[in-house]
Scaffold this motif. Structure first.
Motif, PDB file in Angstrom:
ATOM      1  N   PHE A 118      10.530  66.256  21.537  1.00 36.78           N
ATOM      2  CA  PHE A 118       9.199  66.362  22.143  1.00 36.78           C
ATOM      3  C   PHE A 118       9.131  67.443  23.221  1.00 36.78           C
ATOM      4  N   LEU A 119      10.199  67.632  23.993  1.00 31.51           N
ATOM      5  CA  LEU A 119      10.178  68.533  25.143  1.00 31.51           C
ATOM      6  C   LEU A 119      10.834  69.878  24.866  1.00 31.51           C
ATOM      7  N   SER A 120      11.078  70.169  23.589  1.00 29.70           N
ATOM      8  CA  SER A 120      11.648  71.447  23.199  1.00 29.70           C
ATOM      9  C   SER A 120      10.654  72.554  23.543  1.00 29.70           C
ATOM     10  N   PRO A 121      11.082  73.707  23.960  1.00 31.36           N
ATOM     11  CA  PRO A 121      12.422  74.266  24.030  1.00 31.36           C
ATOM     12  C   PRO A 121      13.145  74.016  25.351  1.00 31.36           C
ATOM     13  N   TRP A 122      12.497  73.379  26.300  1.00 29.50           N
ATOM     14  CA  TRP A 122      13.117  73.195  27.612  1.00 29.50           C
ATOM     15  C   TRP A 122      14.175  72.114  27.621  1.00 29.50           C
ATOM     16  N   GLU A 123      13.998  71.112  26.805  1.00 27.03           N
ATOM     17  CA  GLU A 123      14.918  69.975  26.755  1.00 27.03           C
ATOM     18  C   GLU A 123      15.299  69.736  25.299  1.00 27.03           C
ATOM     19  N   PRO A 124      16.570  69.940  24.940  1.00 26.45           N
ATOM     20  CA  PRO A 124      16.966  69.776  23.537  1.00 26.45           C
ATOM     21  C   PRO A 124      17.097  68.313  23.092  1.00 26.45           C
ATOM     22  N   GLN A 125      17.058  67.399  24.025  1.00 26.05           N
ATOM     23  CA  GLN A 125      17.213  65.977  23.704  1.00 26.05           C
ATOM     24  C   GLN A 125      16.158  65.536  22.695  1.00 26.05           C
ATOM     25  N   ARG A 126      16.590  64.720  21.749  1.00 25.25           N
ATOM     26  CA  ARG A 126      15.672  64.165  20.751  1.00 25.25           C
ATOM     27  C   ARG A 126      15.482  62.686  21.034  1.00 25.25           C
ATOM     28  N   TYR A 127      14.292  62.213  20.743  1.00 22.79           N
ATOM     29  CA  TYR A 127      13.925  60.854  21.117  1.00 22.79           C
ATOM     30  C   TYR A 127      13.418  60.039  19.935  1.00 22.79           C
ATOM     31  N   PHE A 128      13.674  58.753  20.012  1.00 26.62           N
ATOM     32  CA  PHE A 128      13.054  57.744  19.170  1.00 26.62           C
ATOM     33  C   PHE A 128      12.367  56.763  20.106  1.00 26.62           C
ATOM     34  N   PHE A 129      11.367  56.060  19.623  1.00 24.64           N
ATOM     35  CA  PHE A 129      10.772  54.972  20.385  1.00 24.64           C
ATOM     36  C   PHE A 129      11.602  53.715  20.144  1.00 24.64           C
ATOM     37  N   GLY A 130      11.498  52.761  21.046  1.00 20.38           N
ATOM     38  CA  GLY A 130      12.205  51.501  20.883  1.00 20.38           C
ATOM     39  C   GLY A 130      11.692  50.708  19.694  1.00 20.38           C
ATOM     40  N   PHE A 131      10.440  50.915  19.339  1.00 13.44           N
ATOM     41  CA  PHE A 131       9.796  50.229  18.213  1.00 13.44           C
ATOM     42  C   PHE A 131       9.777  51.197  17.045  1.00 13.44           C
ATOM     43  N   ARG A 132      10.559  50.922  15.988  1.00 11.89           N
ATOM     44  CA  ARG A 132      10.718  51.862  14.871  1.00 11.89           C
ATOM     45  C   ARG A 132      10.493  51.148  13.538  1.00 11.89           C
ATOM     46  N   PRO A 133       9.257  50.759  13.239  1.00  8.79           N
ATOM     47  CA  PRO A 133       9.001  49.985  12.027  1.00  8.79           C
ATOM     48  C   PRO A 133       8.752  50.806  10.758  1.00  8.79           C
ATOM     49  N   ILE A 134       8.544  52.131  10.882  1.00  3.48           N
ATOM     50  CA  ILE A 134       8.177  52.944   9.724  1.00  3.48           C
ATOM     51  C   ILE A 134       9.436  53.397   8.993  1.00  3.48           C
ATOM     52  N   GLN A 135       9.488  53.104   7.703  1.00  8.27           N
ATOM     53  CA  GLN A 135      10.631  53.526   6.895  1.00  8.27           C
ATOM     54  C   GLN A 135      10.654  55.046   6.804  1.00  8.27           C
ATOM     55  N   VAL A 136      11.824  55.637   7.029  1.00  9.95           N
ATOM     56  CA  VAL A 136      11.946  57.091   6.982  1.00  9.95           C
ATOM     57  C   VAL A 136      11.745  57.572   5.552  1.00  9.95           C
ATOM     58  N   SER A 137      11.015  58.665   5.430  1.00 12.30           N
ATOM     59  CA  SER A 137      10.728  59.254   4.122  1.00 12.30           C
ATOM     60  C   SER A 137      11.829  60.250   3.765  1.00 12.30           C
TER      61      SER A 137
END
Length: 183
Positions: A118-137
């Motif tokens: 979300f904060l790229s290019p300043w922050e390379p960290q990648r994030y997930f939310f704590g609630f992850r109900p959607i199956q990855v495509s």
């Protein structure tokens, strides 16, 4: 990632909510396209771009900065071209920004991948939310078939489709009466 169907549905729903007039339907389609566009980064796999790199999948193209740039560019083009039924600039920008950034929001709610930068290019960290109900495509048209496709589409029907439908219905049935309506 969520599928292109889930992303497009959320983008179009945002269009309907923010620009409800039927004359603005073309803008709903543009919002749907903006909601899908960040996944164009998957073309990088063809050129050997690493998933976890700045230019990789769910990297810079999924960032808040990318949403700002895309919304600003499209609104600038709309102002130059002056299409019929152009909505107010601020409202159009908000729609296109929210539609684009919604892509990362849905992806951060999926069950797979490396997260969203979300904060790229300043922050390379990648994030997930704590609630992850959607199956990855699965990535790629060939891999999105059969049981995998049904698993993803069922998940998105529940976690994207139903909320979008409720928002559409809520807007339709809960909007205030016009001010000049006799009582």
């Amino acid at each position: 990632m969520a599928s292109a169907f889930g992303h497009a549905l959320l983008g179009a729903t945002l269009g309907k909510l923010l620009l409800p007039a039927r004359s603005h339907r073309p803008w709903w389609l543009l919002a749907a396209a903006c909601a899908v566009l960040p996944d164009a980064d998957v073309v990088g796999f063809t050129f050997g771009v690493a998933y976890a790199s700045l230019w990789g999948h769910r990297g810079l193209s999924h960032s808040i900065l990318a949403a700002v740039v895309l919304a600003s560019t499209l609104v600038g083009l709309a102002r130059l071209l002056r299409p019929r039924n152009q909505p107010p600039v601020g409202r159009l920008w908000a729609l296109l920004f929210l539609a684009t950034v919604s892509h990362g929001v849905l992806d951060a709610m999926t069950t797979g991948g490396l997260g969203v930068a979300f904060l790229s290019p300043w922050e390379p960290q990648r994030y997930f939310f704590g609630f992850r109900p959607i199956q990855v495509s699965p990535i790629g048209v060939k891999r999105f078939a059969g049981a995998a496709a049904w698993r993803v589409l069922r998940s998105e029907a529940l976690w994207v489709g139903i909320p979008c439908l409720l928002l559409w219905l809520g807007q339709r049935f809960l909007r205030p009466a016009p001010a000049n309506t006799p009582r």
